[in-house]
Scaffold this motif. Structure first.
Motif, PDB file in Angstrom:
ATOM      1  N   GLY A 117       0.816  -1.205   0.000  1.00  0.00           N
ATOM      2  CA  GLY A 117       0.000   0.000   0.000  1.00  0.00           C
ATOM      3  C   GLY A 117       0.848   1.252   0.000  1.00  0.00           C
ATOM      4  N   GLY A 118       0.191   2.393  -0.179  1.00  0.00           N
ATOM      5  CA  GLY A 118       0.908   3.653  -0.182  1.00  0.00           C
ATOM      6  C   GLY A 118       0.037   4.773  -0.682  1.00  0.00           C
ATOM      7  N   LEU A 119       0.688   5.900  -0.946  1.00  0.00           N
ATOM      8  CA  LEU A 119       0.013   7.094  -1.457  1.00  0.00           C
ATOM      9  C   LEU A 119       0.309   7.229  -2.945  1.00  0.00           C
ATOM     10  CD1 LEU A 119      -1.487   9.810  -1.038  1.00  0.00           C
ATOM     11  CD2 LEU A 119       0.740  10.813  -0.442  1.00  0.00           C
ATOM     12  N   VAL A 120      -0.730   7.418  -3.736  1.00  0.00           N
ATOM     13  CA  VAL A 120      -0.567   7.527  -5.182  1.00  0.00           C
ATOM     14  C   VAL A 120      -1.561   8.551  -5.706  1.00  0.00           C
ATOM     15  CG1 VAL A 120      -2.173   5.640  -5.656  1.00  0.00           C
ATOM     16  CG2 VAL A 120      -0.372   6.192  -7.323  1.00  0.00           C
ATOM     17  N   GLN A 121      -1.201   9.211  -6.793  1.00  0.00           N
ATOM     18  CA  GLN A 121      -2.122  10.154  -7.403  1.00  0.00           C
ATOM     19  C   GLN A 121      -3.177   9.428  -8.226  1.00  0.00           C
ATOM     20  OE1 GLN A 121       0.307  12.941  -9.626  1.00  0.00           O
ATOM     21  NE2 GLN A 121       0.364  14.351  -7.879  1.00  0.00           N
ATOM     22  N   ALA A 122      -4.286  10.075  -8.401  1.00  0.00           N
ATOM     23  CA  ALA A 122      -5.349   9.508  -9.234  1.00  0.00           C
ATOM     24  C   ALA A 122      -4.797   9.188 -10.618  1.00  0.00           C
ATOM     25  CB  ALA A 122      -6.515  10.483  -9.327  1.00  0.00           C
ATOM     26  N   GLY A 123      -5.184   8.028 -11.124  1.00  0.00           N
ATOM     27  CA  GLY A 123      -4.678   7.568 -12.408  1.00  0.00           C
ATOM     28  C   GLY A 123      -3.450   6.688 -12.299  1.00  0.00           C
ATOM     29  N   GLY A 124      -2.862   6.637 -11.113  1.00  0.00           N
ATOM     30  CA  GLY A 124      -1.660   5.843 -10.902  1.00  0.00           C
ATOM     31  C   GLY A 124      -1.959   4.388 -10.620  1.00  0.00           C
ATOM     32  N   SER A 125      -0.901   3.658 -10.303  1.00  0.00           N
ATOM     33  CA  SER A 125      -1.011   2.217 -10.083  1.00  0.00           C
ATOM     34  C   SER A 125      -0.285   1.811  -8.808  1.00  0.00           C
ATOM     35  CB  SER A 125      -0.400   1.445 -11.258  1.00  0.00           C
ATOM     36  OG  SER A 125      -1.075   1.717 -12.465  1.00  0.00           O
ATOM     37  N   LEU A 126      -0.756   0.734  -8.222  1.00  0.00           N
ATOM     38  CA  LEU A 126      -0.095   0.083  -7.102  1.00  0.00           C
ATOM     39  C   LEU A 126      -0.284  -1.419  -7.258  1.00  0.00           C
ATOM     40  CD1 LEU A 126      -1.130   2.129  -3.910  1.00  0.00           C
ATOM     41  CD2 LEU A 126       1.170   1.920  -4.854  1.00  0.00           C
ATOM     42  N   ARG A 127       0.652  -2.173  -6.714  1.00  0.00           N
ATOM     43  CA  ARG A 127       0.473  -3.624  -6.653  1.00  0.00           C
ATOM     44  C   ARG A 127       0.564  -4.069  -5.206  1.00  0.00           C
ATOM     45  NH1 ARG A 127       4.050  -8.570  -9.189  1.00  0.00           N
ATOM     46  NH2 ARG A 127       5.447  -7.956  -7.503  1.00  0.00           N
ATOM     47  N   LEU A 128      -0.502  -4.664  -4.720  1.00  0.00           N
ATOM     48  CA  LEU A 128      -0.531  -5.215  -3.377  1.00  0.00           C
ATOM     49  C   LEU A 128      -0.102  -6.676  -3.419  1.00  0.00           C
ATOM     50  CD1 LEU A 128      -3.916  -3.779  -2.030  1.00  0.00           C
ATOM     51  CD2 LEU A 128      -1.644  -2.700  -2.105  1.00  0.00           C
ATOM     52  N   SER A 129       0.555  -7.104  -2.359  1.00  0.00           N
ATOM     53  CA  SER A 129       0.980  -8.491  -2.237  1.00  0.00           C
ATOM     54  C   SER A 129       0.414  -9.079  -0.962  1.00  0.00           C
ATOM     55  CB  SER A 129       2.505  -8.592  -2.193  1.00  0.00           C
ATOM     56  OG  SER A 129       3.092  -8.073  -3.357  1.00  0.00           O
ATOM     57  N   CYS A 130       0.135 -10.363  -1.008  1.00  0.00           N
ATOM     58  CA  CYS A 130      -0.322 -11.082   0.175  1.00  0.00           C
ATOM     59  C   CYS A 130       0.460 -12.382   0.240  1.00  0.00           C
ATOM     60  CB  CYS A 130      -1.817 -11.346   0.107  1.00  0.00           C
ATOM     61  SG  CYS A 130      -2.465 -12.204   1.561  1.00  0.00           S
ATOM     62  N   ALA A 131       1.354 -12.479   1.195  1.00  0.00           N
ATOM     63  CA  ALA A 131       2.185 -13.655   1.353  1.00  0.00           C
ATOM     64  C   ALA A 131       1.532 -14.617   2.335  1.00  0.00           C
ATOM     65  CB  ALA A 131       3.570 -13.250   1.850  1.00  0.00           C
ATOM     66  N   PHE A 132       1.427 -15.883   1.923  1.00  0.00           N
ATOM     67  CA  PHE A 132       0.822 -16.920   2.736  1.00  0.00           C
ATOM     68  C   PHE A 132       1.921 -17.784   3.348  1.00  0.00           C
ATOM     69  CE2 PHE A 132      -3.718 -16.826   1.509  1.00  0.00           C
ATOM     70  CZ  PHE A 132      -3.645 -15.819   0.573  1.00  0.00           C
ATOM     71  N   SER A 133       1.761 -18.113   4.622  1.00  0.00           N
ATOM     72  CA  SER A 133       2.733 -18.978   5.267  1.00  0.00           C
ATOM     73  C   SER A 133       2.044 -19.791   6.349  1.00  0.00           C
ATOM     74  CB  SER A 133       3.863 -18.144   5.885  1.00  0.00           C
ATOM     75  OG  SER A 133       3.368 -17.291   6.898  1.00  0.00           O
ATOM     76  N   GLY A 134       2.664 -20.854   6.752  1.00  0.00           N
ATOM     77  CA  GLY A 134       2.203 -21.611   7.898  1.00  0.00           C
ATOM     78  C   GLY A 134       1.286 -22.770   7.587  1.00  0.00           C
ATOM     79  N   ARG A 135       0.676 -22.789   6.395  1.00  0.00           N
ATOM     80  CA  ARG A 135      -0.170 -23.905   6.021  1.00  0.00           C
ATOM     81  C   ARG A 135      -0.294 -23.923   4.519  1.00  0.00           C
ATOM     82  NH1 ARG A 135      -5.511 -23.158   4.797  1.00  0.00           N
ATOM     83  NH2 ARG A 135      -6.085 -25.165   5.695  1.00  0.00           N
ATOM     84  N   THR A 136      -0.892 -24.974   3.998  1.00  0.00           N
ATOM     85  CA  THR A 136      -1.071 -25.100   2.553  1.00  0.00           C
ATOM     86  C   THR A 136      -2.411 -24.493   2.152  1.00  0.00           C
ATOM     87  OG1 THR A 136       0.243 -27.105   2.479  1.00  0.00           O
ATOM     88  CG2 THR A 136      -1.216 -26.682   0.620  1.00  0.00           C
ATOM     89  N   PHE A 137      -2.376 -23.592   1.195  1.00  0.00           N
ATOM     90  CA  PHE A 137      -3.601 -22.954   0.727  1.00  0.00           C
ATOM     91  C   PHE A 137      -3.929 -23.373  -0.697  1.00  0.00           C
ATOM     92  CE2 PHE A 137      -4.725 -19.981   4.064  1.00  0.00           C
ATOM     93  CZ  PHE A 137      -3.553 -19.859   4.786  1.00  0.00           C
ATOM     94  N   SER A 138      -3.425 -24.506  -1.118  1.00  0.00           N
ATOM     95  CA  SER A 138      -3.554 -24.882  -2.521  1.00  0.00           C
ATOM     96  C   SER A 138      -4.981 -25.166  -2.936  1.00  0.00           C
ATOM     97  CB  SER A 138      -2.672 -26.093  -2.820  1.00  0.00           C
ATOM     98  OG  SER A 138      -3.065 -27.181  -2.005  1.00  0.00           O
TER      99      SER A 138
END
Length: 122
Positions: A7-28
């Protein structure tokens, strides 16, 4: 455990990429989802995907602008957000559920990350 970032601060029209890292169990075999919550509003569905990526779903408000994807080797799910608007400003959460149906309700999810703030300035 789920760990959201990007996350972060971005101007309108811009882009961001969020990540979600999974750990501790299998989510397959789990569905993963992104939700967001703006101040004074309820948590709302943004996007969801089967872990294999064969099925996806999006809220109408983000369709065509956001893309959910995953890197199974890294156990990470992404939310690419393009053409951001001020109304996209919210805390974004990643979540996972044990069944294979993409639920649009936050009550349908069993595991949650801590949230990452996205702020879009006009």
């Amino acid at each position: 455990q789920l760990q959201a970032s990007g996350g972060g601060l971005v101007q309108a029209g811009g882009s961001l990429r969020l990540s979600c890292a999974f750990s501790g169990r299998t989510f397959s075999s789990n569905v993963v989802g992104w939700f967001r919550q703006a101040p004074g509003k309820e948590r709302e569905f943004v996007a969801g995907s089967s872990w294999g990526g064969s099925r996806t779903a999006y809220a109408d408000s983000v369709k065509g602008r956001f893309t959910i994807s995953r890197d199974s080797a890294r156990n990470t799910v992404y939310l690419q957000m393009n053409s951001l608007k001020p109304e996209d400003t919210a805390v974004y959460y990643c979540a996972a559920r044990r069944t294979d149906f993409i639920s649009r309700s936050p009550w349908g999810y069993d595991y949650w990350g801590q949230g990452t703030q996205v702020t879009v300035s006009s």
